[in-house]
Design a protein around this motif. Structure first.
Motif, short mmCIF file in Angstrom:
data_model
loop_
_atom_site.label_atom_id
_atom_site.label_comp_id
_atom_site.label_asym_id
_atom_site.label_seq_id
_atom_site.Cartn_x
_atom_site.Cartn_y
_atom_site.Cartn_z
N UNK A 152 27.48 -8.33 -15.58
CA UNK A 152 26.81 -9.08 -14.50
C UNK A 152 25.34 -8.67 -14.26
N UNK A 153 24.90 -7.58 -14.90
CA UNK A 153 23.52 -7.15 -14.71
C UNK A 153 22.99 -6.53 -16.01
N UNK A 154 23.14 -7.25 -17.10
CA UNK A 154 22.81 -6.70 -18.42
C UNK A 154 21.33 -6.37 -18.57
N UNK A 155 20.48 -7.00 -17.77
CA UNK A 155 19.03 -6.73 -17.87
C UNK A 155 18.65 -5.42 -17.19
N UNK A 156 19.59 -4.82 -16.48
CA UNK A 156 19.31 -3.59 -15.73
C UNK A 156 20.01 -2.40 -16.38
N UNK A 157 19.33 -1.28 -16.53
CA UNK A 157 20.00 -0.07 -17.04
C UNK A 157 21.15 0.33 -16.11
N UNK A 158 22.18 0.88 -16.70
CA UNK A 158 23.35 1.28 -15.91
C UNK A 158 23.09 2.58 -15.17
N UNK A 159 23.34 2.57 -13.86
CA UNK A 159 23.21 3.76 -13.03
C UNK A 159 24.40 3.84 -12.08
N UNK A 160 24.91 5.02 -11.89
CA UNK A 160 25.99 5.22 -10.92
C UNK A 160 25.77 6.55 -10.22
N UNK A 161 26.43 6.75 -9.10
CA UNK A 161 26.32 7.99 -8.33
C UNK A 161 27.69 8.52 -7.99
N UNK A 162 27.76 9.82 -7.80
CA UNK A 162 28.99 10.51 -7.40
C UNK A 162 28.80 11.02 -5.98
N UNK A 163 29.71 10.69 -5.08
CA UNK A 163 29.51 11.02 -3.67
C UNK A 163 29.50 12.52 -3.42
N UNK A 164 30.29 13.27 -4.15
CA UNK A 164 30.26 14.73 -4.01
C UNK A 164 28.87 15.27 -4.30
N UNK A 165 28.22 14.72 -5.32
CA UNK A 165 26.87 15.16 -5.67
C UNK A 165 25.88 14.79 -4.57
N UNK A 166 26.07 13.63 -3.95
CA UNK A 166 25.19 13.22 -2.85
C UNK A 166 25.28 14.21 -1.69
N UNK A 167 26.48 14.64 -1.37
CA UNK A 167 26.67 15.60 -0.28
C UNK A 167 25.99 16.92 -0.62
N UNK A 168 26.15 17.35 -1.87
CA UNK A 168 25.50 18.60 -2.30
C UNK A 168 23.98 18.47 -2.20
#
Length: 786
Positions: free
Chosen positions: A635-651
Motif C-alpha cells: 500500500x506504500x511501495x514508494x516509501x521506504x519501510x520503517x517501523x518502531x518498537x514501543x519498548x525502544x521508544x520508552x527507553x
C-alpha cells in the motif's frame, strides 16, 4: 640553584619509585577524569553560544494557568502569531516560526531517503548564525517551494554535482528547488536539521488548524532590537492574544534562546532548572576527583617527609630561608604534576572516544584549542597548588636543631592531618557510592515500572502512501497473521504525544473552570492491544455505532471532573462534539515519569488515525516485522519501510539520563579506585614504619590474624568516621535529586549501609595486603630491619 633543585627532585623520585609511581599514576587518572568531565561541561555550556545575536535572540513561552491550580509552561505557540506581532510591535526586528522536527521522504530519480528537517519563516537564517556554503541567507527561503539542504543531504542526493537549482520531490507530491546549501551545523547547536523549507508552504497545507490562535502547535523565535523592553513586550503579546482568543488563560514569557537548553524545566510556572542540574553535578564530580587525587599526594608526601628532614636541616643551617624551601618543595610538586599531566593527556586521548560514544558527544582534545588548553592549564595549576601546598609548608617548617640531633620524628600534627585527609577522602567516596547505587536503582525503576499498559511485544508503523485508504483491509490482513495477536489504529503513540485542550464541558463544571486534558484518538481494539485496564464502564465497541461520539477517560480525568461514577456522564468537546463517557481506563504514563499522570481522554475519530499498532506473540518479532513490511510494500511501495518498537521508544525517553547515569557511575568508580590507590601507598608506609614492632609481637606469640587486625583497625576506624559523615550527606543529596521525578524510589537504609560496608571492605582489602605481607614475614628479618 634551579639545576640543583631539579637533580634532587629527580633523585628523590627514583629513590622512592613505588610512592612516586602511585602519586604520578593517581594524579594522572584524577586529572584525566577531570579534564574529560570539564570538556563535557564546557561543551554543554557552549550549546547555542555560536549565534551572533545571542543577547537579543529569544524563544516565546506560554504560561497556562488552570482553575485546578495547575500551571504549565510550553514552548508551543499559535501558528498565526509571529507575522502579526512582528508587524505590530517595533521592538521585534525579526521573527520566525519553527516546526518540530519533520521526517519527510525526498526523491531524486531512483534515490529516495527520509530526511529530518524544519519548516521556518524567511527570517530564520538571518536570526540564527547557520552559515551557508552556497546561497544567500536573505533570499534562500523567500520562495514557498525553495529548500535549503545540508552538505550531507546534498551529497546524498546529488553526489559531486552542484545542487543549486536541482529539484527534490517531497512525499511523492510537491517539488522543491535547492536554493542554498548549509555549512556543517555546529555540534553545539540545539536545533538539528538536514533541510529547511518555507513556513508558508507548511501553513498553506495545514491552515485549517494552524491558522487558529487558540491552537498551540509550533515554536516562535524572536530577534529583538537592542533597546527592547523584554517584559513590556511579553505583556503586549499577551494582550494581543487576549484580543484574539476570548477567555484566554495564557501569559507569554520570553526566554533567551541560549538559556533554553540548560534551563528548560518549569514547575508550577516557575523556572526550576533543567539540564544545568547535571552540569553542576558533573562539575562537582570533576572537582571531587581532583581533590581525592590531591589528598593522595598530600598524604604520601607528608608520610615520606621524615626522609627529607636532614636535607631541610642542612639547607637551613647553611642559610636557606623557609620561603626558599617552600618554593623548592612546591616546585617538586609542580614537577610531579607535570609528569602526571603528560600521562593524563595520553589517558585522555585513549578514553575520549569511549566517552564520546557513551555520552553521544563529539568532544575533541586539542592543546592548540584555547578552551581545551585553558581547562588543562587550570587543572594543572589547581592540582599542583592544592596537592603541593601543605607538604611544602610542612616540610619547610622542620627545625634544624632537632633534625641534626636526630630528634626529628614524624609529628603528631602531620599524622593527625593525614587522618583527616583520609576521612575526607573516604567521606567523598561514600557519597559517590551512595549516588551511584541510587542512580542505578532509579534508572532501573524507570525501566521496570508498571506504566499502566504492556509495552512489550508491541510494534507500530506510521501511515504512508495509501495505507489510510485501506485501513479495513490492512486490519484484516494483519489480524489473520498467525504471529500477531492484536491490531489497532490510533492517532498517537501513547507514550509520546503532546495534544491537549481545555475546551471540554461536563455536567457540574463551573463556567469559568479550566482544566487541561491531553487527548488522542483510538479505535475499539486499542485498549485490548495495549493491555490497559478498564476500571469502570467499557471500551469502544463496534456493537455501538454511537461510540464515534463517545469518550474514554483516565482516572486522573475522573478525579479532575469530580465524578464518583463517571460512566454515562455527558461530555461536550469544542462546543460541538457531544457524547458521553463510556469507560474509565486505569492511569497510564503517556509522558516521562518526571511528571505525574495528568487528565486525559480518548475519542474514537477514524479520520485522525495515523498509526497502526500490532501486538505479536512472544518469539515472533521477525514474522511481525515481515507482516508490516508486506503492508508497506502493498500500500506504500514508494516509501521506504520503517517501523518502531514501543519498548525502544520508552527507553529513548530516558536515553539522556541513562547516558548521564552511566558516566556518573564510571567516574564514581574511578574516584574510589584513586582513593584506594592512595590508601595502598599509606598502608605500605605504615607497614614499613611498624616492621620492627610487628616482628617483636610475632616473637612474643602474636598470630598473623592478630597482627593484620592490629594494622587494619586504625584505618577501619577512619573509614567508620568517614561513613558517619558521608552517609547522611549522600542520603540528603540523593533524596533531593529524586524529587525531580514524580515517581521515584526512596533512599533506604540498606543503600546507605551497603555504601559504608563497601568502603570498609575495600579499605580493609587494600590495607590487608601490606598488613598480611608484614605479618607473615620472618621475625628474624623484621628484627634486623634498619
Amino acid at each position: 640553584m634551579l639545576k640543583n633543585y631539579l637533580l634532587i627532585t629527580l633523585r628523590t623520585l627514583f629513590r622512592n619509585k613505588a610512592f612516586s609511581s602511585i602519586n604520578i599514576v593517581g594524579l594522572a587518572f584524577g586529572m584525566s577524569c577531570s579534564l574529560i568531565i570539564l570538556l563535557w561541561v564546557n561543551d554543554e555550556m557552549s550549546v547555542d553560544a555560536f549565534h551572533e545575536h545571542n543577547d537579543r535572540l529569544y524563544r516565546v513561552l506560554e504560561k497556562q494557568s488552570y482553575t485546578n491550580g495547575s500551571v504549565f509552561v510550553f514552548s508551543s505557540t499559535p501558528g498565526p502569531m509571529a507575522p502579526v506581532i512582528k508587524e505590530k510591535f517595533p521592538e521585534i526586528e525579526l521573527a520566525s516560526r519553527v516546526t518540530w522536527p519533520e521526517n519527510r521522504l525526498f526523491v531524486v530519480k531512483e534515490k529516495s531517503f527520509y530526511q529530518e528537517g524544519r519548516f521556518v519563516d524567511a527570517d530564520f537564517l538571518q536570526m540564527f548564525s547557520f552559515k551557508l556554503s552556497q546561497g544567500d541567507t536573505a533570499t534562500a527561503l523567500k520562495s514557498m517551494y525553495s529548500i535549503v539542504v545540508s552538505k550531507g543531504m546534498a551529497e546524498r542526493f546529488f553526489g559531486d554535482e552542484n545542487p543549486i537549482g536541482k529539484v527534490l520531490v517531497m512525499d511523492n507530491e510537491d517539488s522543491f528547488t535547492v536554493s542554498a546549501v548549509l555549512d556543517d551545523i555546529p555540534s553545539t547547536s540545539s536545533i538539528k536539521f538536514d533541510y529547511l523549507i518555507s513556513f508558508d508552504y507548511y501553513y498553506k497545507k495545514n491552515e485549517n488548524w494552524l491558522g487558529q490562535w487558540g491552537n498551540n502547535n509550533i515554536r516562535t523565535n524572536l530577534l529583538l532590537r537592542k533597546d527592547a523592553n523584554v517584559a513590556a513586550l511579553a505583556g503586549k503579546m499577551t494582550q494581543e492574544l487576549n484580543a484574539q482568543v476570548e477567555g484566554s488563560n495564557v501569559t507569554f514569557m520570553l526566554q533567551i534562546f541560549q538559556d533554553a537548553y540548560l534551563y528548560g524545566k518549569f514547575e508550577n510556572g516557575v523556572l526550576t532548572g533543567g539540564r544545568i542540574e547535571y552540569v553542576r553535578i558533573f562539575l562537582i564530580v570533576a572537582i571531587l576527583v581532583l581533590v581525592i587525587a590531591s589528598i593522595n599526594f598530600m598524604n604520601l608526601t607528608t608520610a615520606q617527609s621524615a626522609k627529607r628532614a636532614k636535607e631541610v636541616g642542612l639547607r637551613k643551617t647553611v642559610g636557606a630561608v623557609r620561603g626558599q624551601l617552600t618554593a623548592q618543595f612546591l616546585g617538586e610538586s609542580m614537577l610531579m604534576v607535570a609528569f602526571s599531566s603528560m600521562l593524563a593527556i595520553a589517558i585522555s586521548f585513549l578514553m575520549l572516544p569511549i566517552f564520546n560514544q557513551i555520552a553521544d558527544k563529539q568532544l575533541q582534545l586539542s592543546l592548540v584549542d584555547i578552551p581545551s588548553l585553558s581547562i588543562f592549564i587550570a587543572i594543572i595549576l589547581f592540582t599542583g597548588l592544592l596537592s603541593g601546598s601543605y607538604p611544602a609548608f610542612y616540610v619547610s617548617s622542620f627545625q634544624p636543631s632537632k633534625v641534626l640531633k636526630g630528634q626529628m620524628k614524624s609529628g603528631t600534627g602531620a599524622a593527625q592531618f593525614r587522618k583527616v585527609l583520609v576521612v575526607l577522602q573516604f567521606s567523598l567516596s561514600i557519597i559517590l557510592i551512595i549516588s551511584t547505587i541510587v542512580v542505578y536503582k532509579q534508572l532501573n525503576f524507570v525501566q521496570q515500572k508498571d506504566i499502566g499498559f504492556n509495552r512489550g511485544n508491541v510494534m507500530y508503523m506510521r501511515f504512508q502512501g495509501d495505507v489510510a485508504k485501506h485501513k479495513e483491509a490492512i486490519y484484516q490482513q494483519l489480524k489473520d497473521n498467525a504471529a500477531i495477536e492484536h491490531v489497532s489504529f490510533s492517532s498517537a503513540n501513547p507514550i509520546d504525544f503532546g495534544n491537549s485542550t481545555s475546551n471540554l464541558v461536563w455536567e457540574g463544571k463551573a463556567p469559568d473552570e479550566q482544566i487541561l486534558f491531553s487527548n488522542f484518538s483510538a479505535d475499539e481494539d486499542f485498549v485490548t492491544t495495549m493491555q490497559m485496564d478498564i476500571v469502570e464502564g467499557r471500551g469502544f465497541s463496534k456493537e455501538f455505532p454511537t461510540d464515534t461520539s463517545n469518550f474514554i477517560i483516565n482516572e486522573a480525568a475522573k478525579k479532575a471532573m469530580g465524578f464518583n461514577v463517571a460512566a454515562e456522564q455527558s461530555l461536550t468537546l469544542w462546543g460541538e462534539r457531544k457524547g458521553k463517557i463510556i469507560g474509565v481506563v486505569k492511569d497510564f504514563h503517556f509522558q516521562s515519569i518526571h511528571s505525574k499522570v495528568e487528565p486525559l481522554f480518548i475519542m474514537f475519530e477514524p479520520d485522525w488515525f495515523s498509526i497502526v499498532f500490532i501486538r505479536h506473540k512472544s518469539g515472533e518479532a521477525q514474522a511481525a516485522i515481515s507482516a508490516l513490511e508486506s503492508i508497506n510494500k502493498q500500500y506504500a511501495s514508494a516509501y521506504p519501510f520503517n517501523y518502531n518498537v514501543m519498548d525502544a521508544d520508552w527507553d529513548n525517553l530516558y536515553k539522556s539520563e541513562e547516558r548521564t547515569g552511566r558516566l556518573f557511575n564510571y567516574f564514581a568508580i574511578l574516584s574510589i579506585i584513586i582513593s584506594c590507590l592512595g590508601l595502598f601507598g599509606l598502608s605500605a608506609y605504615a607497614a614499613e614504619q611498624r616492621t620492627k614492632e610487628l616482628g617483636v609481637r610475632r616473637v612474643l606469640g602474636a598470630t598473623s590474624p592478630v597482627l593484620v587486625g592490629l594494622m587494619a583497625k586504625d584505618f577501619a576506624r577512619l573509614v567508620i568516621i568517614a561513613a558517619l559523615i558521608g552517609c547522611p550527606v549522600g542520603w540528603r543529596l540523593m533524596h533531593t535529586w529524586l524529587q525531580s521525578y514524580a515517581y521515584h524510589i526512596d533512599v533506604d537504609l540498606l543503600t546507605v549501609f551497603l555504601a559504608a560496608f563497601a568502603s570498609l571492605v575495600v579499605a580493609l582489602g587494600t590495607v590487608g595486603y601490606h598488613s598480611l605481607k608484614v605479618a607473615l614475614a620472618n621475625p628474624a628479618n623484621s628484627l634486623r630491619y634498619e
